[in-house]
Write a protein that holds these residues in place. Structure first.
Motif, PDB file in Angstrom:
ATOM      1  N   LYS A  45      38.492  53.604  47.888  1.00  0.00           N
ATOM      2  CA  LYS A  45      37.247  54.014  47.234  1.00  0.00           C
ATOM      3  C   LYS A  45      37.332  53.802  45.727  1.00  0.00           C
ATOM      4  CE  LYS A  45      35.615  57.468  50.554  1.00  0.00           C
ATOM      5  NZ  LYS A  45      35.436  58.918  50.821  1.00  0.00           N
ATOM      6  N   GLN A  46      38.469  54.142  45.133  1.00  0.00           N
ATOM      7  CA  GLN A  46      38.652  53.938  43.692  1.00  0.00           C
ATOM      8  C   GLN A  46      38.604  52.464  43.324  1.00  0.00           C
ATOM      9  OE1 GLN A  46      42.247  56.654  43.684  1.00  0.00           O
ATOM     10  NE2 GLN A  46      41.544  56.996  41.583  1.00  0.00           N
ATOM     11  N   ILE A  47      39.198  51.630  44.164  1.00  0.00           N
ATOM     12  CA  ILE A  47      39.180  50.182  43.925  1.00  0.00           C
ATOM     13  C   ILE A  47      37.762  49.648  44.004  1.00  0.00           C
ATOM     14  CG2 ILE A  47      39.862  47.947  44.907  1.00  0.00           C
ATOM     15  CD1 ILE A  47      42.548  49.350  45.669  1.00  0.00           C
ATOM     16  N   VAL A  48      37.026  50.073  45.023  1.00  0.00           N
ATOM     17  CA  VAL A  48      35.630  49.637  45.184  1.00  0.00           C
ATOM     18  C   VAL A  48      34.798  50.075  43.986  1.00  0.00           C
ATOM     19  CG1 VAL A  48      33.532  49.999  46.544  1.00  0.00           C
ATOM     20  CG2 VAL A  48      35.684  49.461  47.699  1.00  0.00           C
ATOM     21  N   GLN A  49      34.995  51.299  43.538  1.00  0.00           N
ATOM     22  CA  GLN A  49      34.247  51.790  42.374  1.00  0.00           C
ATOM     23  C   GLN A  49      34.599  50.994  41.125  1.00  0.00           C
ATOM     24  OE1 GLN A  49      35.290  55.947  42.427  1.00  0.00           O
ATOM     25  NE2 GLN A  49      33.673  56.471  43.893  1.00  0.00           N
ATOM     26  N   PHE A  50      35.872  50.628  40.990  1.00  0.00           N
ATOM     27  CA  PHE A  50      36.288  49.877  39.801  1.00  0.00           C
ATOM     28  C   PHE A  50      35.698  48.470  39.783  1.00  0.00           C
ATOM     29  CE2 PHE A  50      39.185  47.553  36.986  1.00  0.00           C
ATOM     30  CZ  PHE A  50      39.107  48.368  35.873  1.00  0.00           C
ATOM     31  N   MET A  51      35.370  47.939  40.945  1.00  0.00           N
ATOM     32  CA  MET A  51      34.746  46.615  40.985  1.00  0.00           C
ATOM     33  C   MET A  51      33.401  46.612  40.276  1.00  0.00           C
ATOM     34  SD  MET A  51      36.829  44.436  42.152  1.00  0.00           S
ATOM     35  CE  MET A  51      35.730  43.040  42.377  1.00  0.00           C
ATOM     36  N   ASP A  52      32.753  47.764  40.150  1.00  0.00           N
ATOM     37  CA  ASP A  52      31.524  47.851  39.358  1.00  0.00           C
ATOM     38  C   ASP A  52      31.826  47.566  37.882  1.00  0.00           C
ATOM     39  OD1 ASP A  52      29.985  48.489  41.562  1.00  0.00           O
ATOM     40  OD2 ASP A  52      30.068  50.652  41.219  1.00  0.00           O
ATOM     41  N   LYS A  88      30.669  44.107  35.334  1.00  0.00           N
ATOM     42  CA  LYS A  88      30.074  44.134  33.991  1.00  0.00           C
ATOM     43  C   LYS A  88      30.487  42.916  33.159  1.00  0.00           C
ATOM     44  CE  LYS A  88      30.039  49.191  33.687  1.00  0.00           C
ATOM     45  NZ  LYS A  88      30.625  50.347  32.956  1.00  0.00           N
ATOM     46  N   LEU A  89      31.634  42.339  33.484  1.00  0.00           N
ATOM     47  CA  LEU A  89      32.079  41.145  32.763  1.00  0.00           C
ATOM     48  C   LEU A  89      31.105  39.979  32.963  1.00  0.00           C
ATOM     49  CD1 LEU A  89      35.882  41.385  33.598  1.00  0.00           C
ATOM     50  CD2 LEU A  89      34.853  41.699  31.330  1.00  0.00           C
ATOM     51  N   CYS A  90      30.311  40.045  34.018  1.00  0.00           N
ATOM     52  CA  CYS A  90      29.303  39.005  34.287  1.00  0.00           C
ATOM     53  C   CYS A  90      28.086  39.145  33.376  1.00  0.00           C
ATOM     54  CB  CYS A  90      28.854  39.075  35.738  1.00  0.00           C
ATOM     55  SG  CYS A  90      30.169  38.838  36.942  1.00  0.00           S
ATOM     56  N   LEU A 104      39.376  42.400  29.913  1.00  0.00           N
ATOM     57  CA  LEU A 104      38.802  43.410  30.809  1.00  0.00           C
ATOM     58  C   LEU A 104      38.086  44.523  30.049  1.00  0.00           C
ATOM     59  CD1 LEU A 104      38.426  44.560  33.666  1.00  0.00           C
ATOM     60  CD2 LEU A 104      40.667  45.662  33.421  1.00  0.00           C
ATOM     61  N   ALA A 105      38.656  45.000  28.967  1.00  0.00           N
ATOM     62  CA  ALA A 105      38.057  46.115  28.226  1.00  0.00           C
ATOM     63  C   ALA A 105      36.691  45.767  27.657  1.00  0.00           C
ATOM     64  CB  ALA A 105      38.989  46.567  27.110  1.00  0.00           C
ATOM     65  N   GLU A 106      36.396  44.471  27.520  1.00  0.00           N
ATOM     66  CA  GLU A 106      35.092  44.058  27.004  1.00  0.00           C
ATOM     67  C   GLU A 106      33.959  44.410  27.966  1.00  0.00           C
ATOM     68  OE1 GLU A 106      35.146  39.983  25.696  1.00  0.00           O
ATOM     69  OE2 GLU A 106      36.733  40.370  24.227  1.00  0.00           O
ATOM     70  N   ALA A 107      34.293  44.730  29.212  1.00  0.00           N
ATOM     71  CA  ALA A 107      33.270  45.150  30.168  1.00  0.00           C
ATOM     72  C   ALA A 107      32.490  46.347  29.632  1.00  0.00           C
ATOM     73  CB  ALA A 107      33.910  45.495  31.514  1.00  0.00           C
TER      74      ALA A 107
END
Length: 199
Positions: free
Chosen positions: A6-13, A17-19, A71-74
């Motif tokens: 669940k945490q992994i799926v949530q992190f995919m959001d 954002k990088l898109c 990644l942090a630029e998301a």
């Protein structure tokens, strides 16, 4: 394990954002490049040059660093080279903001992923390993390659920033930093391509 999933799926959001984060460079279709475009192209550049890099390198680490380096630029957004050039305040503001963001990501992910992502990001930021220096070099060269495709590196607009980028290529800054012949060859080709497109 379900909680970790669940945490992994949530992190995919967050990854998505990088898109949406626009960069300075323009693609051939005249749309602004996004962070996800840049990360994908950098990852392919790593794939394409990996066999020509020294055997001493951890090539898995190269891909991991390429994926994580922006990644942090998301959530922090992108700050272009031009905005950072000779602007220590902008550089420091970017550094602090991204550090806060990556620390927040560390809380979102399950162990051991949380520490792995954080440590990869910090490895890139500090340039403390040869792998991080390689990715730093390829990151800059990929950006230069994008800028000189059709419009020349002079798309940097700021004359001093443009001179700085050209100077880095002329001095073989990145191949000197990494001691990798393939990176020197890329520097030479990008410099020549920049000259060709300016005519």
């Amino acid at each position: 394990m379900l909680d970790k999933a669940k945490q992994i799926v949530q992190f995919m959001d967050t990854v998505e954002k990088l898109c949406y984060i626009k960069r300075f460079a323009t693609l051939k279709d005249n749309n602004r490049e996004r962070d996800s475009d840049h990360i994908m192209k950098l990852s392919f550049l790593v794939l394409l040059v990996a066999d020509f890099l020294s055997d001493r390198l951890n090539k898995t680490k190269l891909f991991e660093l390429a994926l994580v380096h922006d990644l942090a630029e998301a959530d922090a957004g992108d700050v272009s080279y031009i905005e950072q050039f000779e602007n220590n305040e902008a550089v420091e503001h970017k550094r602090v903001k991204e550090l806060n963001v990556i620390k927040s990501y560390q809380k979102l992910l399950p162990s051991p992923l949380n520490d792995k992502i954080y440590e990869l990001f910090m490895e890139y930021e500090t340039g403390c390993t040869i792998e991080s220096k390689i990715i730093h070099s390829l990151d800059k060269l990929e950006g230069d390659l994008q800028c000189c495709k059709d419009l020349n590196l002079s798309t940097y607009c700021n004359h001093n920033a443009f001179i700085s980028r050209i100077s880095a290529l002329q001095k073989h800054k990145y191949s000197t930093m990494t001691n990798e012949p393939i990176i020197e060859a890329l520097e030479r080709l990008i410099l020549e391509k920049s000259k060709d497109t300016s005519n």
